[in-house]
Design an enzyme around this catalytic site. Structure first.
Site, mmCIF file in Angstrom:
data_model
loop_
_atom_site.group_PDB
_atom_site.id
_atom_site.type_symbol
_atom_site.label_atom_id
_atom_site.label_comp_id
_atom_site.label_asym_id
_atom_site.label_seq_id
_atom_site.Cartn_x
_atom_site.Cartn_y
_atom_site.Cartn_z
ATOM 1 N N ARG A 121 44.306 51.858 28.313
ATOM 2 C CA ARG A 121 44.630 50.549 28.896
ATOM 3 C C ARG A 121 45.811 49.944 28.169
ATOM 4 N NH1 ARG A 121 39.633 48.988 31.201
ATOM 5 N NH2 ARG A 121 39.861 49.670 33.313
ATOM 6 N N GLN A 126 49.599 51.401 33.068
ATOM 7 C CA GLN A 126 48.915 50.681 34.162
ATOM 8 C C GLN A 126 49.101 51.364 35.512
ATOM 9 O OE1 GLN A 126 50.104 46.590 33.920
ATOM 10 N NE2 GLN A 126 48.292 46.027 32.771
ATOM 11 N N ASP A 129 46.562 54.114 36.015
ATOM 12 C CA ASP A 129 45.174 53.766 35.725
ATOM 13 C C ASP A 129 44.291 53.866 36.983
ATOM 14 O OD1 ASP A 129 42.787 52.623 35.016
ATOM 15 O OD2 ASP A 129 43.648 50.824 34.131
ATOM 16 N N SER A 132 41.085 51.608 37.327
ATOM 17 C CA SER A 132 41.342 50.263 37.853
ATOM 18 C C SER A 132 41.684 50.298 39.339
ATOM 19 C CB SER A 132 42.500 49.601 37.102
ATOM 20 O OG SER A 132 42.127 49.370 35.774
ATOM 21 N N TYR A 227 37.281 46.752 26.710
ATOM 22 C CA TYR A 227 35.948 47.094 27.231
ATOM 23 C C TYR A 227 34.874 46.336 26.446
ATOM 24 C CZ TYR A 227 37.983 51.126 29.646
ATOM 25 O OH TYR A 227 38.712 51.933 30.469
HETATM 26 P P1 NAD Z 1 34.170 47.957 32.923
HETATM 27 O O1 NAD Z 1 34.168 48.673 34.227
HETATM 28 O O2 NAD Z 1 34.051 48.756 31.679
HETATM 29 O O3 NAD Z 1 32.958 46.899 32.928
HETATM 30 C C1 NAD Z 1 32.845 45.933 33.950
HETATM 31 C C2 NAD Z 1 32.516 44.609 33.343
HETATM 32 O O4 NAD Z 1 31.159 44.610 32.892
HETATM 33 C C3 NAD Z 1 33.347 44.242 32.111
HETATM 34 O O5 NAD Z 1 34.038 43.031 32.369
HETATM 35 C C4 NAD Z 1 32.311 44.090 30.994
HETATM 36 O O6 NAD Z 1 32.633 43.061 30.084
HETATM 37 C C5 NAD Z 1 31.081 43.737 31.794
HETATM 38 N N1 NAD Z 1 29.787 43.903 31.113
HETATM 39 C C6 NAD Z 1 29.383 44.858 30.214
HETATM 40 N N2 NAD Z 1 28.109 44.645 29.842
HETATM 41 C C7 NAD Z 1 27.674 43.533 30.533
HETATM 42 C C8 NAD Z 1 26.460 42.835 30.582
HETATM 43 N N3 NAD Z 1 25.403 43.184 29.864
HETATM 44 N N4 NAD Z 1 26.405 41.740 31.392
HETATM 45 C C9 NAD Z 1 27.453 41.333 32.123
HETATM 46 N N5 NAD Z 1 28.636 41.963 32.128
HETATM 47 C C10 NAD Z 1 28.748 43.053 31.327
HETATM 48 O O7 NAD Z 1 35.421 46.991 32.797
HETATM 49 P P2 NAD Z 1 36.855 47.102 33.462
HETATM 50 O O8 NAD Z 1 36.804 46.701 34.871
HETATM 51 O O9 NAD Z 1 37.353 48.451 33.164
HETATM 52 O O10 NAD Z 1 37.665 46.008 32.655
HETATM 53 C C11 NAD Z 1 37.508 45.739 31.282
HETATM 54 C C12 NAD Z 1 38.654 44.824 30.838
HETATM 55 O O11 NAD Z 1 39.852 45.576 30.714
HETATM 56 C C13 NAD Z 1 38.959 43.701 31.811
HETATM 57 O O12 NAD Z 1 39.215 42.534 31.099
HETATM 58 C C14 NAD Z 1 40.204 44.168 32.506
HETATM 59 O O13 NAD Z 1 40.982 43.094 32.999
HETATM 60 C C15 NAD Z 1 40.890 44.909 31.382
HETATM 61 N N6 NAD Z 1 41.863 45.896 31.882
HETATM 62 C C16 NAD Z 1 43.070 46.005 31.245
HETATM 63 C C17 NAD Z 1 44.005 46.935 31.694
HETATM 64 C C18 NAD Z 1 45.351 47.082 31.028
HETATM 65 O O14 NAD Z 1 46.078 47.939 31.372
HETATM 66 N N7 NAD Z 1 45.669 46.290 30.061
HETATM 67 C C19 NAD Z 1 43.696 47.770 32.752
HETATM 68 C C20 NAD Z 1 42.449 47.653 33.350
HETATM 69 C C21 NAD Z 1 41.531 46.703 32.902
#
Ligand code: NAD
Length: 375
Positions: A121, A126, A129, A132, A227
């Site tokens: 990430r 991006q 990815d 995403s 994460y």
């Molecule tokens: P993910 O699929 O790993 O998890 C989905 C969501 O579940 C996350 O927001 C996590 O905090 C939440 N979660 C975990 N345990 C939980 C619980 N017990 N109760 C409620 N919620 C819970 O996450 P994701 O969609 O891959 O995204 C994670 C973060 O990474 C986000 O903030 C996203 O914006 C960020 N992101 C950044 C980039 C980048 O390139 N910089 C790319 C993709 C995502």
């Protein structure tokens, strides 16, 4: 350099490459072979692929053996790894934390495997990815699927015959999928609430016009990749207690919670389900990684005391055309980043931050640190 795109397994509705993506590859001088019938499920004929520069091939085994790169969506059948030539590159989702044997097989046959789940990430990555790109469409499809089972409309309607109240949607987990689920439910006019263990998402939830649910579960952490980290047993209990009332008032609950490299947390319990309104719908987006909802089953829709529980494992596949387009672009962007047009090869540099994150096996060894720690 030759890239081969074999057809996917029967149940997969998405396609690893669309004709417009083939064109991008051929324009930079890469030789593209696609297995005959690759676009059939999306009503895309072989002719369309041929017109954009792909060669249509029938002998799958032969092209698995002769190609420099093999691209797919899903992990390969284990027996096909033996057909690949030494030092070939295999790119797909691999589920590497749970598929240690498959990973080992790639190493045994000296195939370099890239796991699309492990693209780091970072800003530069991006465009590659795929987690995403697919989660975003999955979040959209989750709301649409849930709406098919709900016997209510989403928006508030003021009619001559009376006022219809808006549906209440509760989204648990606000990562990429959760944010899109919130945005989609809002666009349909629902009243939306959301919760995540990472407090940083509160602003994002509010900016979409939804309400962030505050539950005090103590300190929570996230990794440097953004994460969530796993909660303690006590924290899970506090979370469940805090959510019980919100679930009982909701018409739709969509759960998207994941903890990277670990089974999904169990959040919605039997007890919470028993308090929900008959006719309400729960969609568990984490069903294939262990499930957020007690009793949810992969690719099954079941009913408990009038509550419908949906467990679709391939939600992006419900919007397969768009999911295929963005997945193919992710593959193209990854290969293009390391494509050396002069020498016509893929620059394999494990010192590069993206490759060191997503390459699982190389030169007969498991080279990925996160996966090595699991073995
Ligand atoms: P993910 O699929 O790993 O998890 C989905 C969501 O579940 C996350 O927001 C996590 O905090 C939440 N979660 C975990 N345990 C939980 C619980 N017990 N109760 C409620 N919620 C819970 O996450 P994701 O969609 O891959 O995204 C994670 C973060 O990474 C986000 O903030 C996203 O914006 C960020 N992101 C950044 C980039 C980048 O390139 N910089 C790319 C993709 C995502």
């Amino acid at each position: 350099m030759q890239i081969f795109f074999p057809t996917e397994e029967e149940a997969e509705t998405r396609v690893s490459v669309l004709p417009e993506t083939v064109k991008k590859f051929t324009e930079i001088g890469i030789d593209i072979k696609v297995e005959a019938g690759i676009g059939k499920k999306l009503h895309l004929s072989d002719l369309l692929y041929r017109e954009t520069g792909a060669e249509i091939v029938k002998d799958r085994k032969n092209f698995l053996s002769s190609s420099d790169i093999i691209c797919r969506i899903n992990k390969p059948p284990k027996e096909e790894i033996a057909f690949l030539k030494k030092e070939a590159i295999h790119i797909s989702f691999l589920d590497p934390f749970n598929e240690i044997q498959l990973v080992q097989e790639f190493a045994n046959f000296s195939v370099s495997s890239i796991s699309m789940e492990l693209i780091p990430r970072i800003t530069r990555a991006q465009k590659m990815d795929a987690l995403s790109s697919q989660a975003n469409l999955g979040g959209y499809a989750a709301v649409i699927e849930a709406s098919k089972y709900l016997r209510k409309s989403f928006p508030m309607m003021m009619t001559a015959a009376g006022t219809i109240s808006p549906s209440r949607v509760f989204v648990i987990g606000v990562g990429v999928a959760g944010l899109q689920a919130i945005a989609t439910a809002k666009r349909l006019g629902a009243r939306v609430e959301a919760f995540d263990t990472r407090p940083v998402v509160e602003e994002q939830v509010k900016s979409l016009g939804a309400r962030f649910v505050h539950i005090d579960i103590g300190n929570t952490e996230e990794t440097d990749q953004g994460y969530a980290k796993e909660l303690s047993k006590d924290q899970v209990r506090l979370q469940q207690e805090g959510m019980k009332k919100i679930c009982s008032q909701a018409d739709v609950v969509i759960t998207t919670a994941q903890v990277f490299g670990r089974p999904a947390p169990r959040i919605v319990t039997e007890d919470m389900l028993s308090e929900m309104k008959p006719g309400s719908v729960v969609l568990d987006m984490a069903v294939s990684s262990g499930g957020n909802v007690e009793g949810s089953m992969v690719n099954e829709t079941i009913e408990r005391n009038g509550v419908t529980i949906i467990g679709l494992s391939n939600l992006p596949g419900e919007v397969a055309m768009d999911a295929s387009l963005v997945y193919g672009s992710n593959l193209f962007n990854l290969i293009d980043e390391y494509w050396d047009p002069e020498n016509k090869n893929f620059n394999f540099d494990l010192g590069d931050e993206i490759l060191s994150g997503c390459v699982v096996t190389h030169l007969g060894k498991v080279v990925n640190k996160a996966i090595k720690d699991k073995i």
